[in-house]
Write a protein that holds these residues in place. Structure first.
Motif, PDB file in Angstrom:
ATOM      1  N   PHE A  61      -6.641 -16.181 -10.020  1.00 37.84           N
ATOM      2  CA  PHE A  61      -7.873 -15.504  -9.603  1.00 37.84           C
ATOM      3  C   PHE A  61      -8.561 -15.015 -10.870  1.00 37.84           C
ATOM      4  O   PHE A  61      -7.973 -15.039 -11.951  1.00 37.84           O
ATOM      5  N   ALA A  62      -9.786 -14.562 -10.740  1.00 37.31           N
ATOM      6  CA  ALA A  62     -10.435 -13.866 -11.846  1.00 37.31           C
ATOM      7  C   ALA A  62     -11.296 -12.736 -11.310  1.00 37.31           C
ATOM      8  O   ALA A  62     -11.044 -11.573 -11.574  1.00 37.31           O
ATOM      9  N   CYS A  63     -12.311 -13.060 -10.497  1.00 34.77           N
ATOM     10  CA  CYS A  63     -13.298 -12.025 -10.129  1.00 34.77           C
ATOM     11  C   CYS A  63     -12.908 -11.217  -8.898  1.00 34.77           C
ATOM     12  O   CYS A  63     -13.349 -10.094  -8.742  1.00 34.77           O
ATOM     13  N   ARG A  64     -12.132 -11.808  -7.997  1.00 32.20           N
ATOM     14  CA  ARG A  64     -11.793 -11.192  -6.704  1.00 32.20           C
ATOM     15  C   ARG A  64     -13.013 -10.917  -5.844  1.00 32.20           C
ATOM     16  O   ARG A  64     -12.943 -10.127  -4.898  1.00 32.20           O
ATOM     17  N   GLY A  65     -14.116 -11.503  -6.170  1.00 31.50           N
ATOM     18  CA  GLY A  65     -15.331 -11.210  -5.401  1.00 31.50           C
ATOM     19  C   GLY A  65     -16.066 -12.440  -4.907  1.00 31.50           C
ATOM     20  O   GLY A  65     -17.236 -12.367  -4.560  1.00 31.50           O
ATOM     21  N   GLY A  66     -15.415 -13.576  -4.907  1.00 33.42           N
ATOM     22  CA  GLY A  66     -16.054 -14.775  -4.382  1.00 33.42           C
ATOM     23  C   GLY A  66     -17.068 -15.402  -5.315  1.00 33.42           C
ATOM     24  O   GLY A  66     -17.964 -16.119  -4.876  1.00 33.42           O
ATOM     25  N   ALA A  67     -16.939 -15.182  -6.613  1.00 34.45           N
ATOM     26  CA  ALA A  67     -17.973 -15.664  -7.526  1.00 34.45           C
ATOM     27  C   ALA A  67     -17.486 -16.633  -8.598  1.00 34.45           C
ATOM     28  O   ALA A  67     -18.296 -17.145  -9.361  1.00 34.45           O
ATOM     29  N   CYS A  68     -16.188 -16.906  -8.671  1.00 36.75           N
ATOM     30  CA  CYS A  68     -15.744 -17.700  -9.822  1.00 36.75           C
ATOM     31  C   CYS A  68     -14.970 -18.978  -9.463  1.00 36.75           C
ATOM     32  O   CYS A  68     -14.853 -19.869 -10.280  1.00 36.75           O
ATOM     33  N   ALA A  69     -14.421 -19.060  -8.286  1.00 32.67           N
ATOM     34  CA  ALA A  69     -13.683 -20.235  -7.813  1.00 32.67           C
ATOM     35  C   ALA A  69     -12.320 -20.436  -8.478  1.00 32.67           C
ATOM     36  O   ALA A  69     -11.656 -21.428  -8.224  1.00 32.67           O
ATOM     37  N   ASN A  70     -11.880 -19.503  -9.299  1.00 38.62           N
ATOM     38  CA  ASN A  70     -10.529 -19.621  -9.863  1.00 38.62           C
ATOM     39  C   ASN A  70      -9.456 -19.551  -8.772  1.00 38.62           C
ATOM     40  O   ASN A  70      -8.374 -20.097  -8.932  1.00 38.62           O
ATOM     41  N   CYS A  71      -9.771 -18.864  -7.693  1.00 34.76           N
ATOM     42  CA  CYS A  71      -8.785 -18.619  -6.641  1.00 34.76           C
ATOM     43  C   CYS A  71      -8.817 -19.683  -5.555  1.00 34.76           C
ATOM     44  O   CYS A  71      -8.191 -19.510  -4.514  1.00 34.76           O
ATOM     45  N   LEU A  99     -12.186 -19.860  -0.828  1.00 34.41           N
ATOM     46  CA  LEU A  99     -11.838 -18.907  -1.887  1.00 34.41           C
ATOM     47  C   LEU A  99     -10.802 -17.934  -1.328  1.00 34.41           C
ATOM     48  O   LEU A  99     -11.078 -17.200  -0.378  1.00 34.41           O
ATOM     49  N   CYS A 101      -9.586 -15.224  -2.426  1.00 38.60           N
ATOM     50  CA  CYS A 101      -9.785 -13.782  -2.638  1.00 38.60           C
ATOM     51  C   CYS A 101     -10.625 -13.137  -1.546  1.00 38.60           C
ATOM     52  O   CYS A 101     -10.625 -11.912  -1.416  1.00 38.60           O
TER      53      CYS A 101
HETATM   54 FE1  FES Z   1     -13.214 -15.388  -8.172  1.00 32.41          FE
HETATM   55 FE2  FES Z   1     -11.917 -15.621  -5.861  1.00 32.41          FE
HETATM   56  S1  FES Z   1     -11.198 -14.775  -7.698  1.00 32.41           S
HETATM   57  S2  FES Z   1     -13.861 -16.374  -6.365  1.00 32.41           S
END
Ligand code: FES
Length: 127
Positions: A61-71, A99, A101
């Motif tokens: 994960f990275a942002c935990r807010g639905g903005a980066c797609a790492n998760c 996503l 997160c």
């Molecule tokens: Fe960034 Fe889920 S952690 S979109």
């Protein structure tokens, strides 16, 4: 909820394919470590990333807010509720990508692949 999970990175090690009908059966028989394959059980409406962490697993994960797609995860069976999506293309969503997160189970049972960051198209999205 019962969420069966599999680490996408294990597929190439075993010569499995995302489209294999019996992918999760093969995973269950393959003696994978609990980090790579297993079942999350929980009753509240938590997101999948949080559910994995509660069980002691470190999913990307990275942002935990639905903005980066790492998760990103790929939902193979069952459905999740993803309240917003500003990053995955419609084509990706149609392919089952979500996503983790922000996605909460919508069906009692789910089968998902996590760690799908090397899937085509996702690379460019990650921050
Ligand atoms: Fe960034 Fe889920 S952690 S979109």
């Amino acid at each position: 909820y019962r969420v069966e999970y599999l680490n996408y990175e294990t597929l190439s090690d075993h010569g499995w394919d995302l489209g294999d009908d019996d992918l999760f059966e093969k995973a269950a028989d393959a003696d994978l470590s609990p980090e790579d394959y297993g079942v999350l059980s929980f009753t509240d409406d938590r997101n999948l990333l949080a559910a994995a962490e509660k069980s002691g697993y470190a999913w990307p994960f990275a942002c935990r807010g639905g903005a980066c797609a790492n998760c990103a995860i790929a939902v193979v069976e069952g459905e999740v509720e993803m309240p917003s999506n500003h990053i995955l293309s419609q084509e990706m969503v149609d392919r089952g990508l979500r996503l983790s997160c922000i996605s909460v189970p919508k069906t009692e049972e789910l089968k998902i692949l996590y760690n799908v960051k090397s899937l085509p198209g996702l690379d460019e999205l990650r921050l």
